[in-house]
Design a protein around this motif. Structure first.
Motif, PDB file in Angstrom:
ATOM      1  N   ARG A 181       0.829  -1.213   0.000  1.00  0.00           N
ATOM      2  CA  ARG A 181       0.000   0.000   0.000  1.00  0.00           C
ATOM      3  C   ARG A 181       0.861   1.259   0.000  1.00  0.00           C
ATOM      4  O   ARG A 181       0.552   2.236  -0.687  1.00  0.00           O
ATOM      5  N   LEU A 182       1.952   1.251   0.763  1.00  0.00           N
ATOM      6  CA  LEU A 182       2.844   2.408   0.779  1.00  0.00           C
ATOM      7  C   LEU A 182       3.498   2.611  -0.584  1.00  0.00           C
ATOM      8  O   LEU A 182       3.671   3.745  -1.037  1.00  0.00           O
ATOM      9  N   ARG A 183       3.848   1.526  -1.249  1.00  0.00           N
ATOM     10  CA  ARG A 183       4.439   1.637  -2.579  1.00  0.00           C
ATOM     11  C   ARG A 183       3.424   2.208  -3.565  1.00  0.00           C
ATOM     12  O   ARG A 183       3.768   2.993  -4.446  1.00  0.00           O
ATOM     13  N   PHE A 184       2.169   1.847  -3.414  1.00  0.00           N
ATOM     14  CA  PHE A 184       1.117   2.369  -4.283  1.00  0.00           C
ATOM     15  C   PHE A 184       0.977   3.880  -4.085  1.00  0.00           C
ATOM     16  O   PHE A 184       0.806   4.625  -5.044  1.00  0.00           O
ATOM     17  N   VAL A 185       1.077   4.348  -2.842  1.00  0.00           N
ATOM     18  CA  VAL A 185       0.925   5.773  -2.544  1.00  0.00           C
ATOM     19  C   VAL A 185       2.176   6.557  -2.930  1.00  0.00           C
ATOM     20  O   VAL A 185       2.103   7.592  -3.592  1.00  0.00           O
ATOM     21  N   PHE A 186       3.356   6.086  -2.516  1.00  0.00           N
ATOM     22  CA  PHE A 186       4.596   6.850  -2.698  1.00  0.00           C
ATOM     23  C   PHE A 186       5.403   6.443  -3.919  1.00  0.00           C
ATOM     24  O   PHE A 186       6.369   7.106  -4.279  1.00  0.00           O
ATOM     25  N   GLY A 187       5.056   5.348  -4.552  1.00  0.00           N
ATOM     26  CA  GLY A 187       5.823   4.865  -5.694  1.00  0.00           C
ATOM     27  C   GLY A 187       6.916   3.910  -5.240  1.00  0.00           C
ATOM     28  O   GLY A 187       7.180   3.760  -4.055  1.00  0.00           O
ATOM     29  N   PRO A 188       7.561   3.255  -6.186  1.00  0.00           N
ATOM     30  CA  PRO A 188       8.601   2.288  -5.826  1.00  0.00           C
ATOM     31  C   PRO A 188       9.830   2.996  -5.246  1.00  0.00           C
ATOM     32  O   PRO A 188      10.072   4.173  -5.511  1.00  0.00           O
ATOM     33  N   ALA A 189      10.586   2.258  -4.470  1.00  0.00           N
ATOM     34  CA  ALA A 189      11.807   2.809  -3.880  1.00  0.00           C
ATOM     35  C   ALA A 189      12.812   3.086  -4.985  1.00  0.00           C
ATOM     36  O   ALA A 189      12.952   2.313  -5.927  1.00  0.00           O
ATOM     37  N   SER A 190      13.496   4.198  -4.882  1.00  0.00           N
ATOM     38  CA  SER A 190      14.517   4.517  -5.881  1.00  0.00           C
ATOM     39  C   SER A 190      15.802   3.786  -5.511  1.00  0.00           C
ATOM     40  O   SER A 190      16.230   3.783  -4.368  1.00  0.00           O
ATOM     41  N   VAL A 191      16.387   3.160  -6.483  1.00  0.00           N
ATOM     42  CA  VAL A 191      17.609   2.402  -6.277  1.00  0.00           C
ATOM     43  C   VAL A 191      18.684   3.048  -7.130  1.00  0.00           C
ATOM     44  O   VAL A 191      18.541   3.177  -8.343  1.00  0.00           O
ATOM     45  N   GLY A 192      19.760   3.477  -6.477  1.00  0.00           N
ATOM     46  CA  GLY A 192      20.860   4.084  -7.209  1.00  0.00           C
ATOM     47  C   GLY A 192      21.800   3.032  -7.766  1.00  0.00           C
ATOM     48  O   GLY A 192      21.633   1.827  -7.560  1.00  0.00           O
ATOM     49  N   ASP A 193      22.780   3.487  -8.482  1.00  0.00           N
ATOM     50  CA  ASP A 193      23.784   2.603  -9.064  1.00  0.00           C
ATOM     51  C   ASP A 193      24.743   2.164  -7.956  1.00  0.00           C
ATOM     52  O   ASP A 193      25.471   2.977  -7.389  1.00  0.00           O
ATOM     53  N   SER A 194      24.739   0.884  -7.631  1.00  0.00           N
ATOM     54  CA  SER A 194      25.584   0.394  -6.532  1.00  0.00           C
ATOM     55  C   SER A 194      27.056   0.398  -6.905  1.00  0.00           C
ATOM     56  O   SER A 194      27.915   0.332  -6.027  1.00  0.00           O
TER      57      SER A 194
END
Length: 71
Positions: free
Chosen positions: A14-27
């Motif tokens: 539900r949080l992902r639906f509201v805020f969008g997916p987590a941003s993942v940077g280049d490791s």
């Protein structure tokens, strides 16, 4: 325990639906470290110390101004 995990996963969905997916940077990208005024002041303070090691391998710091009294 499975009930708690299911509840947690539903909450994160539900949080992902509201805020969008987590941003993942280049490791593989290097970490950019910016120096601020506080860090510059800390480095200046720490530059007044010399790290010494005793015969048992313990490390400790001595003010450079106090080294002349120990020699």
């Amino acid at each position: 325990m499975a009930h708690v995990l299911t509840g947690f996963m539903n909450l994160t969905d539900r949080l992902r639906f509201v805020f969008g997916p987590a941003s993942v940077g280049d490791s593989a990208a290097p970490v950019v470290h910016l120096h601020d005024d506080f860090e510059h002041a800390s480095e200046e303070d720490l530059s007044q110390f010399e790290v010494e090691t005793d015969s048992e391998g313990h490390h400790y710091a001595i003010r450079k101004s106090d080294l002349k009294y120990l020699e």
